[in-house]
Design an enzyme around this catalytic site. Structure first.
Site, PDB file in Angstrom:
ATOM      1  N   ASP A   1      10.535   7.225 -18.783  1.00  0.00           N
ATOM      2  CA  ASP A   1      11.190   7.001 -20.074  1.00  0.00           C
ATOM      3  C   ASP A   1      12.199   8.141 -20.264  1.00  0.00           C
ATOM      4  O   ASP A   1      13.304   8.076 -19.727  1.00  0.00           O
ATOM      5  CB  ASP A   1      10.067   6.988 -21.131  1.00  0.00           C
ATOM      6  CG  ASP A   1      10.519   6.520 -22.495  1.00  0.00           C
ATOM      7  OD1 ASP A   1      11.669   6.782 -22.865  1.00  0.00           O
ATOM      8  OD2 ASP A   1       9.714   5.911 -23.221  1.00  0.00           O
TER       9      ASP A   1
ATOM     10  N   PHE B   1       9.629  -1.358 -26.272  1.00  0.00           N
ATOM     11  CA  PHE B   1       8.288  -0.805 -26.078  1.00  0.00           C
ATOM     12  C   PHE B   1       7.446  -1.810 -25.297  1.00  0.00           C
ATOM     13  O   PHE B   1       7.160  -2.898 -25.789  1.00  0.00           O
ATOM     14  CB  PHE B   1       7.625  -0.463 -27.409  1.00  0.00           C
ATOM     15  CG  PHE B   1       6.374   0.325 -27.203  1.00  0.00           C
ATOM     16  CD1 PHE B   1       6.437   1.692 -26.959  1.00  0.00           C
ATOM     17  CD2 PHE B   1       5.139  -0.291 -27.202  1.00  0.00           C
ATOM     18  CE1 PHE B   1       5.281   2.427 -26.731  1.00  0.00           C
ATOM     19  CE2 PHE B   1       3.973   0.434 -26.977  1.00  0.00           C
ATOM     20  CZ  PHE B   1       4.055   1.794 -26.742  1.00  0.00           C
TER      21      PHE B   1
HETATM   22  C1  PRP Z   1       3.622   7.446 -20.133  1.00  0.00           C
HETATM   23  C2  PRP Z   1       3.883   7.071 -18.689  1.00  0.00           C
HETATM   24  C3  PRP Z   1       4.488   8.310 -18.114  1.00  0.00           C
HETATM   25  C4  PRP Z   1       5.197   8.924 -19.287  1.00  0.00           C
HETATM   26  C5  PRP Z   1       6.664   8.664 -19.158  1.00  0.00           C
HETATM   27  O1  PRP Z   1       2.391   8.093 -20.213  1.00  0.00           O
HETATM   28  O2  PRP Z   1       2.701   6.711 -18.033  1.00  0.00           O
HETATM   29  O3  PRP Z   1       3.514   9.194 -17.583  1.00  0.00           O
HETATM   30  O4  PRP Z   1       4.680   8.313 -20.479  1.00  0.00           O
HETATM   31  O5  PRP Z   1       7.365   9.153 -20.269  1.00  0.00           O
HETATM   32  P1  PRP Z   1       8.538  10.206 -20.142  1.00  0.00           P
HETATM   33  O6  PRP Z   1       9.459   9.754 -19.038  1.00  0.00           O
HETATM   34  O7  PRP Z   1       9.203  10.140 -21.511  1.00  0.00           O
HETATM   35  O8  PRP Z   1       7.947  11.552 -19.870  1.00  0.00           O
HETATM   36  P2  PRP Z   1       1.570   8.261 -21.583  1.00  0.00           P
HETATM   37  O9  PRP Z   1       1.869   9.606 -22.162  1.00  0.00           O
HETATM   38  O10 PRP Z   1       1.828   7.084 -22.456  1.00  0.00           O
HETATM   39  O11 PRP Z   1       0.063   8.308 -21.095  1.00  0.00           O
HETATM   40  P3  PRP Z   1      -0.827   7.159 -20.392  1.00  0.00           P
HETATM   41  O12 PRP Z   1      -0.199   6.851 -19.039  1.00  0.00           O
HETATM   42  O13 PRP Z   1      -2.169   7.785 -20.273  1.00  0.00           O
HETATM   43  O14 PRP Z   1      -0.783   5.958 -21.309  1.00  0.00           O
END
Ligand code: PRP
Length: 176
Positions: free
Chosen positions: A101, A151
């Site tokens: 993201d 989302f």
């Molecule tokens: C999500 C996804 C990535 C991160 C990407 O994890 O799995 O690890 O966000 O976002 P970024 O590019 O903005 O850093 P999340 O924090 O939702 O945890 P999860 O995988 O345990 O749901």
């Protein structure tokens, strides 16, 4: 409460693309042993399915960055809650993410391994939201799909810890 979910990538779309990624990785790593490092929790299904498309010498391990919590917005600050206990020195490691993201998590993970003496490090993500990128100069070596800034949930991705079990990637109607 059951919200409405619009399918963005069907389970067939995902399986087909993972087969293609698997073929590409298999070609690139021919004759080598590989450590797939799945990023918890979102990459659980992707790591598992991708591993089964690799007729290579494969080990599977996991790493867990701090979660962004139950919301839909990145805090931009990433720490590591769990790191593999195995020594990965001299290993060929592929980080396996569900989604990129802002890119802060990917950068944190790459930086963490930069001085660990790995034989090589590549980054694989099923999904990318390029419109959301904040981190500069982030290379995704293996990418499943670039998607719009919506989302998304399912196939490992959650909203408030729910929907990870959906076999497809969908957009939650009503979520921003
Ligand atoms: C999500 C996804 C990535 C991160 C990407 O994890 O799995 O690890 O966000 O976002 P970024 O590019 O903005 O850093 P999340 O924090 O939702 O945890 P999860 O995988 O345990 O749901």
């Amino acid at each position: 409460m059951v919200e409405t979910v619009e399918v963005l990538l069907s389970s067939e779309d995902i399986a087909k693309r993972i087969k293609e990624l698997g073929a590409q990785i298999t070609k690139d790593y021919e004759g080598k042993s590989v450590v797939l490092l799945g990023v918890l929790k979102g990459a659980i299904h992707f790591t598992s399915d991708l591993s089964r498309e690799l007729p290579l010498d494969v080990e599977i391990n996991f790493i867990k960055p701090s979660s962004y919590g139950d919301g839909t917005v990145s805090s931009g600050t990433v720490s590591l809650d769990y790191i593999p206990t195995e020594n990965l020195k001299d290993r060929h490691v592929i980080i396996v993410e569900d989604i990129v993201d802002t890119g802060h998590t990917a950068v944190k993970l790459k930086d963490y391994f930069a001085d660990q003496g790995l034989a090589s490090l590549k980054f694989c993500a099923l999904l990318d939201k390029p419109d959301r990128r904040e981190a500069k100069d982030l290379t995704i070596d293996y990418l499943g799909f670039a998607i719009p800034d919506k989302f998304v949930i399912g196939y490992g991705l959650d909203y408030a810890q729910r929907y990870r079990n959906l076999p497809y990637v969908g957009v939650l109607k009503g979520a921003s």
